[in-house]
Design an enzyme around this catalytic site. Structure first.
Site, short mmCIF file in Angstrom:
data_model
loop_
_atom_site.label_atom_id
_atom_site.label_comp_id
_atom_site.label_asym_id
_atom_site.label_seq_id
_atom_site.Cartn_x
_atom_site.Cartn_y
_atom_site.Cartn_z
N LYS A 99 0.99 -1.05 0.00
CA LYS A 99 0.02 -0.25 0.05
C LYS A 99 0.70 1.18 -0.01
CE LYS A 99 -1.97 2.81 1.78
NZ LYS A 99 -1.69 4.34 1.34
N GLU A 151 9.03 1.47 10.77
CA GLU A 151 10.25 2.40 10.81
C GLU A 151 9.76 3.84 10.46
OE1 GLU A 151 13.36 1.65 10.35
OE2 GLU A 151 13.23 -0.55 9.92
P1 NAD Z 1 2.74 8.88 6.64
O1 NAD Z 1 2.57 8.27 8.03
O2 NAD Z 1 1.82 9.97 6.46
O3 NAD Z 1 2.20 7.73 5.71
C1 NAD Z 1 3.03 6.62 5.26
C2 NAD Z 1 2.05 5.38 4.80
O4 NAD Z 1 1.31 5.16 6.01
C3 NAD Z 1 1.16 5.94 3.94
O5 NAD Z 1 1.03 4.78 2.70
C4 NAD Z 1 -0.24 6.30 4.50
O6 NAD Z 1 -1.40 6.10 3.20
C5 NAD Z 1 -0.43 5.07 5.34
N1 NAD Z 1 -1.25 5.41 6.45
C6 NAD Z 1 -1.30 6.53 7.24
N2 NAD Z 1 -2.27 6.42 8.05
C7 NAD Z 1 -2.54 5.20 8.15
C8 NAD Z 1 -3.51 4.01 8.85
N3 NAD Z 1 -4.20 4.67 9.67
N4 NAD Z 1 -3.70 3.07 8.43
C9 NAD Z 1 -3.03 2.49 7.46
N5 NAD Z 1 -2.04 3.20 6.64
C10 NAD Z 1 -2.11 4.41 6.99
O7 NAD Z 1 3.91 9.16 6.32
P2 NAD Z 1 4.96 10.08 5.11
O8 NAD Z 1 4.26 11.55 5.27
O9 NAD Z 1 4.32 9.34 3.83
O10 NAD Z 1 6.21 9.82 5.29
C11 NAD Z 1 6.87 10.74 5.98
C12 NAD Z 1 7.41 10.06 7.35
O11 NAD Z 1 8.18 8.84 7.10
C13 NAD Z 1 8.56 10.96 8.06
O12 NAD Z 1 8.18 10.87 9.56
C14 NAD Z 1 9.73 10.03 7.88
O13 NAD Z 1 10.62 10.08 8.77
C15 NAD Z 1 9.19 8.73 7.79
N6 NAD Z 1 10.19 7.57 7.21
C16 NAD Z 1 10.86 6.78 7.96
C17 NAD Z 1 11.79 6.07 7.28
C18 NAD Z 1 12.80 4.89 8.06
O14 NAD Z 1 12.91 3.97 7.49
N7 NAD Z 1 12.64 5.14 9.27
C19 NAD Z 1 11.95 6.19 5.86
C20 NAD Z 1 11.15 7.04 5.23
C21 NAD Z 1 10.29 8.00 5.84
#
Ligand code: NAD
Length: 486
Positions: free
Chosen positions: A180, A255
């Site tokens: 997803k 992550e």
């Molecule tokens: P986000 O949490 O908004 O979204 C990530 C994913 O989760 C998306 O596909 C979103 O649709 C899904 N999602 C969100 N809420 C959900 C729910 N309730 N149920 C199921 N799926 C859900 O993150 P983003 O804004 O896309 O990415 C930025 C964040 O990701 C930053 O905080 C960054 O640090 C983190 N990140 C971490 C790593 C790592 O390896 N630790 C790598 C890249 C990004």
């Protein structure tokens, strides 16, 4: 939205076939450099989730399980070849979809086939044990079996690379998968799903379902046929996913974000440190989980380092992600753009000094979600710009005197994803890497990532590991088999 744009619809891939959303609804994917819709992705719902889970579950015990590990590895090698063939296309898709500069994307996609070959090579090397248990007439051995259907939920900053960090080890473990991707950057993952079919994988081994997290994302997390969830994203999403998964007693890999410190001592190689620190925060416009966003400079080099860093930041070309000269593209989403603005506002309000604010390339047309690099000094430990992940091109700088002080400041954070250390003193490097509370420590380097070594967080940056052999173990469960003989 401009009427002249020819907007392409990208279907999902479920059970080895192109699949349009059951509900008939589509989401516009914006090009952040223009803020115009350039592609449409399906807005999947519970019915699509059901189909993907059924397809993945059928393949798990069926066609995928019937292949030998070596045959499964061979399919992964074939996929690696196709990723190599389509590397430029994938880079072009992401540059439009999430605004990452093409120069950075070309490097990512040049490496991605190697990632698939590494995990393809591990498939037939997952050896188990014979255990001399403390009984006579007993033969005991272990087996590593796949955990089942793995759901990979990915963010927008490096969509297909992060999806591959999850899917490749899951497939190596014998699992089947549903991905997803972020609703803001799904296109490269949808193209990838077509390559999976072209490589000849059995139907249902990799399914890609697009849409909103709170809709199809939650339907998939809760689905009884999904055995484990591997999530990369922000803290709010991670909390929602891990709470829902816990309700269904489902394990997760998380992550999450970071606020990674980079410590530069007086004896550091300043030339290397300055350029690496700049790349560590300003690459991908700071939209990197491991962005080195807290810079700790020892008093003896503070002024000189800052001067050189500002010169370096001034040379960064902010502009069209499709231009090879661009080092910083736009912020991927308007919501994130506004979040960063609120961080900048609060930094000023709380008394931080903006020591540098860059400028965008004058050759690029106006519009788009562009933000220049920012460097703040006069920062104190309780300021928001020092404590919270900005996920943007914003660096906060602090001065320190002693080694102990640097470690205490670095560790005073709820996050623990990564840390950097710049020193020529080998004793100090060997002493301090153990002290730093972070899943990755880079000494005299920053942001190096390899398929072969684990990546993951301490503290609120997450749990579980991606990459390396540990990543495969995340998707295996051990069975102990007892046989008695006379
Ligand atoms: P986000 O949490 O908004 O979204 C990530 C994913 O989760 C998306 O596909 C979103 O649709 C899904 N999602 C969100 N809420 C959900 C729910 N309730 N149920 C199921 N799926 C859900 O993150 P983003 O804004 O896309 O990415 C930025 C964040 O990701 C930053 O905080 C960054 O640090 C983190 N990140 C971490 C790593 C790592 O390896 N630790 C790598 C890249 C990004």
């Amino acid at each position: 939205m401009s009427e002249q744009i020819e907007v392409v619809r990208f279907p999902m891939q479920i059970g080895g076939k192109a699949h349009n959303p059951c509900g008939g609804e589509w989401i516009g994917s914006l090009n952040p450099a223009t803020e115009e819709v350039w592609a449409m992705i399906p807005r999947a719902g519970a019915e699509d989730a059901e189909m993907a889970a059924a397809a993945a579950h059928e393949a798990l015990r069926g066609a995928w399980a019937k292949l030998t590990p070596t045959q499964r590895g061979a399919l992964m090698f074939r996929l690696a070849d196709l990723l190599e063939r389509d590397a430029e296309l994938l880079a072009q898709l992401d540059a439009r979809d999430n605004g990452k500069p093409i120069s950075e994307l070309r490097k990512q996609y040049a490496y991605l086939p190697q990632h698939w070959r590494y995990f393809g090579g591990l498939v037939d090397k997952l050896e188990a044990q014979v255990i001399p248990v403390d009984r006579n007439g007993v033969f005991n051995f272990t087996r590593h079996e796949p955990v089942g259907v793995v759901l990979a939920i990915t963010p927008w900053n490096s969509p297909l690379v992060i999806a591959s960090w999850k899917i490749a080890p899951a497939l190596a473990a014998g699992c089947t998968t549903i991905v997803k991707p972020s609703e803001h950057a799904s296109i490269s993952t949808l193209h990838f799903a077509k390559l999976v079919a072209e490589a000849g994988f059995p139907a249902g081994v990799v399914n890609v379902v697009t849409g909103y997290g709170h809709e199809v994302g939650e339907a998939l997390v809760a689905h009884a046929k999904v055995a484990k969830v591997s999530f990369t994203g922000g803290e709010a999403g991670g909390r929602a996913v891990s709470t829902l998964a816990a309700k269904h007693l489902k394990p997760t890999v998380m992550e999450l974000g970071g606020k990674s410190p980079v410590i530069v001592f007086d004896d550091a190689d300043l030339d290397r440190a300055v350029s690496t620190v700049a790349a560590g925060i300003f690459s991908s416009s700071g939209q990197s989980c491991v962005a080195g966003s807290r810079l700790l400079l020892q008093a003896g080099i503070y002024d000189e380092f800052l001067r050189r860093l500002i010169d370096r930041a001034r040379a960064i070309v902010v502009g069209d992600p499709l231009s090879a000269e661009t080092a910083m593209g736009p912020i991927t989403t308007r919501a994130q753009f506004e979040t960063i603005q609120s961080h900048l506002f609060d930094a000023h309000e709380q008394g931080a000094i903006c020591a540098f604010k860059g400028d965008r390339s004058s050759s690029f047309p106006t519009g788009g979600l562009f933000l220049p690099p920012h460097i703040f000094t006069g920062v104190t430990p309780l300021m928001r710009v020092w404590r919270e992940e900005v996920f943007g091109p914003v660096l906060a700088v602090m001065r320190f005197e002693t080694e102990a002080e640097a470690v205490a400041i670095a560790n005073d954070s709820p996050f623990g994803l990564a840390a950097g250390l710049w020193t020529r003193d080998l004793d100090r490097a060997l002493r301090l890497h153990k002290e730093l509370e972070a899943g990755t420590v880079w000494i005299n380097s920053y942001r190096g990532v390899s398929s072969m070594t684990p990546l993951g967080g301490f503290k609120r940056s997450g749990f579980g590991r991606e990459n390396g052999q540990e990543a495969v173990r995340e998707f295996l469960q051990t069975k102990s088999v007892w046989m008695e003989y006379q």
